[in-house]
Design a protein around this motif. Structure first.
Motif, PDB file in Angstrom:
ATOM      1  N   ARG A 247      -5.401  -1.091  -2.693  1.00 41.19           N
ATOM      2  CA  ARG A 247      -5.268  -2.527  -2.395  1.00 41.19           C
ATOM      3  C   ARG A 247      -3.858  -3.013  -2.734  1.00 41.19           C
ATOM      4  NH1 ARG A 247     -10.394  -2.250  -4.553  1.00 41.19           N
ATOM      5  NH2 ARG A 247      -9.821  -3.001  -6.614  1.00 41.19           N
ATOM      6  N   THR A 248      -3.304  -2.480  -3.810  1.00 41.84           N
ATOM      7  CA  THR A 248      -1.942  -2.882  -4.191  1.00 41.84           C
ATOM      8  C   THR A 248      -0.929  -2.441  -3.138  1.00 41.84           C
ATOM      9  OG1 THR A 248      -2.501  -2.724  -6.522  1.00 41.84           O
ATOM     10  CG2 THR A 248      -0.169  -2.629  -5.982  1.00 41.84           C
ATOM     11  N   VAL A 249      -1.097  -1.233  -2.632  1.00 43.25           N
ATOM     12  CA  VAL A 249      -0.164  -0.745  -1.605  1.00 43.25           C
ATOM     13  C   VAL A 249      -0.191  -1.683  -0.399  1.00 43.25           C
ATOM     14  CG1 VAL A 249       0.222   1.135   0.040  1.00 43.25           C
ATOM     15  CG2 VAL A 249      -0.160   1.657  -2.369  1.00 43.25           C
ATOM     16  N   GLU A 250      -1.389  -2.157  -0.024  1.00 41.39           N
ATOM     17  CA  GLU A 250      -1.476  -3.117   1.103  1.00 41.39           C
ATOM     18  C   GLU A 250      -0.716  -4.399   0.779  1.00 41.39           C
ATOM     19  OE1 GLU A 250      -5.500  -3.982   2.287  1.00 41.39           O
ATOM     20  OE2 GLU A 250      -5.920  -1.839   2.559  1.00 41.39           O
ATOM     21  N   GLN A 251      -0.912  -4.888  -0.440  1.00 46.88           N
ATOM     22  CA  GLN A 251      -0.221  -6.135  -0.837  1.00 46.88           C
ATOM     23  C   GLN A 251       1.291  -5.946  -0.816  1.00 46.88           C
ATOM     24  OE1 GLN A 251      -2.776  -6.728  -4.554  1.00 46.88           O
ATOM     25  NE2 GLN A 251      -1.972  -8.779  -4.229  1.00 46.88           N
ATOM     26  N   LEU A 252       1.739  -4.797  -1.295  1.00 48.31           N
ATOM     27  CA  LEU A 252       3.185  -4.546  -1.342  1.00 48.31           C
ATOM     28  C   LEU A 252       3.744  -4.386   0.072  1.00 48.31           C
ATOM     29  CD1 LEU A 252       3.429  -2.061  -4.381  1.00 48.31           C
ATOM     30  CD2 LEU A 252       3.898  -4.512  -4.342  1.00 48.31           C
ATOM     31  N   ALA A 253       2.984  -3.706   0.937  1.00 48.89           N
ATOM     32  CA  ALA A 253       3.453  -3.494   2.312  1.00 48.89           C
ATOM     33  C   ALA A 253       3.637  -4.841   3.018  1.00 48.89           C
ATOM     34  CB  ALA A 253       2.471  -2.610   3.074  1.00 48.89           C
ATOM     35  N   ALA A 254       2.788  -5.825   2.639  1.00 55.62           N
ATOM     36  CA  ALA A 254       2.861  -7.140   3.292  1.00 55.62           C
ATOM     37  C   ALA A 254       4.150  -7.887   2.955  1.00 55.62           C
ATOM     38  CB  ALA A 254       1.655  -7.984   2.891  1.00 55.62           C
ATOM     39  N   VAL A 255       4.759  -7.563   1.823  1.00 52.60           N
ATOM     40  CA  VAL A 255       5.996  -8.288   1.446  1.00 52.60           C
ATOM     41  C   VAL A 255       7.235  -7.387   1.510  1.00 52.60           C
ATOM     42  CG1 VAL A 255       4.829  -9.978  -0.031  1.00 52.60           C
ATOM     43  CG2 VAL A 255       5.621  -7.820  -1.034  1.00 52.60           C
ATOM     44  N   ALA A 256       7.032  -6.091   1.743  1.00 53.68           N
ATOM     45  CA  ALA A 256       8.159  -5.142   1.685  1.00 53.68           C
ATOM     46  C   ALA A 256       9.146  -5.422   2.815  1.00 53.68           C
ATOM     47  CB  ALA A 256       7.637  -3.713   1.782  1.00 53.68           C
ATOM     48  N   THR A 257      10.429  -5.362   2.477  1.00 50.38           N
ATOM     49  CA  THR A 257      11.454  -5.565   3.503  1.00 50.38           C
ATOM     50  C   THR A 257      12.063  -4.231   3.930  1.00 50.38           C
ATOM     51  OG1 THR A 257      13.044  -5.956   1.730  1.00 50.38           O
ATOM     52  CG2 THR A 257      12.054  -7.903   2.748  1.00 50.38           C
ATOM     53  N   ALA A 258      11.801  -3.181   3.186  1.00 47.12           N
ATOM     54  CA  ALA A 258      12.266  -1.837   3.560  1.00 47.12           C
ATOM     55  C   ALA A 258      11.501  -0.845   2.712  1.00 47.12           C
ATOM     56  CB  ALA A 258      13.770  -1.694   3.300  1.00 47.12           C
ATOM     57  N   GLY A 259      11.351   0.352   3.182  1.00 48.83           N
ATOM     58  CA  GLY A 259      10.729   1.396   2.371  1.00 48.83           C
ATOM     59  C   GLY A 259       9.216   1.234   2.278  1.00 48.83           C
ATOM     60  N   ARG A 260       8.529   2.357   2.167  1.00 46.00           N
ATOM     61  CA  ARG A 260       7.062   2.317   2.108  1.00 46.00           C
ATOM     62  C   ARG A 260       6.585   2.329   0.663  1.00 46.00           C
ATOM     63  NH1 ARG A 260       4.609   6.983   5.145  1.00 46.00           N
ATOM     64  NH2 ARG A 260       3.367   6.891   3.265  1.00 46.00           N
ATOM     65  N   PRO A 261       5.701   1.402   0.297  1.00 47.45           N
ATOM     66  CA  PRO A 261       5.162   1.445  -1.067  1.00 47.45           C
ATOM     67  C   PRO A 261       4.199   2.612  -1.245  1.00 47.45           C
ATOM     68  CG  PRO A 261       4.237  -0.410   0.168  1.00 47.45           C
ATOM     69  CD  PRO A 261       5.168   0.284   1.087  1.00 47.45           C
ATOM     70  N   GLY A 262       4.013   3.021  -2.499  1.00 44.00           N
ATOM     71  CA  GLY A 262       3.098   4.125  -2.775  1.00 44.00           C
ATOM     72  C   GLY A 262       2.360   3.886  -4.072  1.00 44.00           C
ATOM     73  N   PHE A 263       1.332   4.698  -4.300  1.00 40.20           N
ATOM     74  CA  PHE A 263       0.529   4.594  -5.531  1.00 40.20           C
ATOM     75  C   PHE A 263       0.301   5.991  -6.085  1.00 40.20           C
ATOM     76  CE2 PHE A 263      -3.742   5.193  -7.333  1.00 40.20           C
ATOM     77  CZ  PHE A 263      -3.629   4.396  -8.469  1.00 40.20           C
TER      78      PHE A 263
END
Ligand SMILES: NC(=O)c1ccc[n+]([C@@H]2O[C@H](COP(=O)([O-])OP(=O)(O)OC[C@H]3O[C@@H](n4cnc5c(N)ncnc54)[C@H](OP(=O)(O)O)[C@@H]3O)[C@@H](O)[C@H]2O)c1
Length: 301
Positions: free
Chosen positions: A36-52
């Protein structure tokens, strides 16, 4: 990388980094929460893919495994050691170590030491260790994991944070000129799982403070009433503020500016005792041994 980044101040720190263009990896124990956190981070990310990455940072074995995984991924530009916990009752970890000391100091100590090569390779890079104003009530005795006398969760938490702050400021000196800057960040206070769960009982403070419990509780309530997003500002400043480029060994206070280090955190005896204790409890050689063992396995016919 942000440890304990799936909730509270760590999540807000990770969101701020993602919005600033960092490819953030967060660490927590719960894979569902991680997803769920990765989804939240992806929604605000301006570059790069979030991971967990899943790891229980109360376990030194899991810290070593996490470090090995991260090290295999290449250079690291930023490590935010945000994990921290307060325990209402005396608790032991799977390693048999008192939990306040293990989670608030030994775990970030070991993770940082095991990732120093990767941080050097990612330089100019930064390490941010999250501290607390609770260091002000800490007993400065670090010959053993547990101080003499009774267990009071708030004071033992502060003492573990003091150990980590002393380590942090000393590490900054040892790494000066290496391209790795090291900062401590004090979030002030926020309403999070940690504060909601532990600041409710007079048992967490020493008997003299218990006599003043109504006052103490009011102070706790006031200082932890704000949102985690505000409390993440010091970590974000320490991680990203260009004014800190080329600087190191600074404490970033609750207003996100540089403040003087807390009493005792630069005391040479404290630093020496903390380092000796940390090396004894979380030996770095054990990691090298484990890596040699893995080499042996992977090279086997
Ligand atoms: N809140 C305050 O008022 C305050 C004040 C001063 C300093 N601080 C410091 O600020 C930092 C963040 O505090 P917080 O209040 O945001 O804490 P928190 O609400 O307890 O943090 C929750 C996060 O920690 C993770 N977590 C907890 N234990 C973990 C473990 N053993 N291994 C891996 N992840 C773990 C949780 O994920 P899972 O549950 O999924 O594992 C979640 O991501 C800490 O270092 C704390 O000491 C906080």
């Amino acid at each position: 990388m942000v440890t304990a980044g799936t909730g509270g101040i760590g999540l807000e720190t990770a969101k701020g980094l993602a919005a600033r263009g960092y490819a953030v990896t967060v660490v927590g124990r719960d894979p569902g929460r991680g997803a769920r956190t990765v989804e939240q981070l992806a929604a605000v990310a301006t570059a790069g893919r979030p991971g967990f990455l899943a790891a229980d940072l109360a376990s030194l074995g899991e810290v070593r495994a996490l470090a090995a995984r991260l090290a295999a991924e290449g250079p690291l530009a930023l490590l935010v050691n945000n994990v921290g916990a307060m325990f209402a009752r005396r608790t032991s970890t799977v390693d048999g170590i008192e939990a306040s000391f293990a989670v608030n100091h030994l775990s970030p100590y070991l993770l940082t030491e095991l990732l120093l090569d990767r941080l050097r390779a990612g330089g100019p890079s930064r390490v941010v260790n999250v501290t607390s104003g609770a260091v002000g009530l800490a007993r400065r005795t670090f010959r053993e994991v547990e101080p003499p006398g009774g267990y009071y969760g708030f004071h033992w938490y502060g003492r573990a944070k003091l150990a980590n702050l002393a380590y942090t400021l000393d590490l900054a000196e040892r790494l000066r000129g290496s391209g790795v800057s090291v900062f401590a960040a004090d979030p002030g206070g926020a309403a999070t799982e940690m504060t909601n769960g532990t600041l409710a009982s007079p048992a967490i403070v020493s008997p003299p403070l218990r006599l003043l419990w109504p006052l103490v509780r009011r102070k706790f309530e006031r200082s932890t009433a704000g949102p985690a997003s505000s409390a993440a500002r010091p970590s974000l400043a320490a991680a990203t503020d260009p004014a800190l480029d080329g600087r190191t060994g600074l404490l970033i206070g609750p207003q996100a500016g540089v403040v003087p280090p807390y009493r005792g955190s630069t005391d040479p005896q404290t630093v020496a005792d903390v380092l000796r204790l940390s090396r004894r409890l979380a030996p770095l050689e054990a990691a090298a041994e484990a890596a040699r063992g893995l080499d042996g396995i992977s090279n086997a016919p």
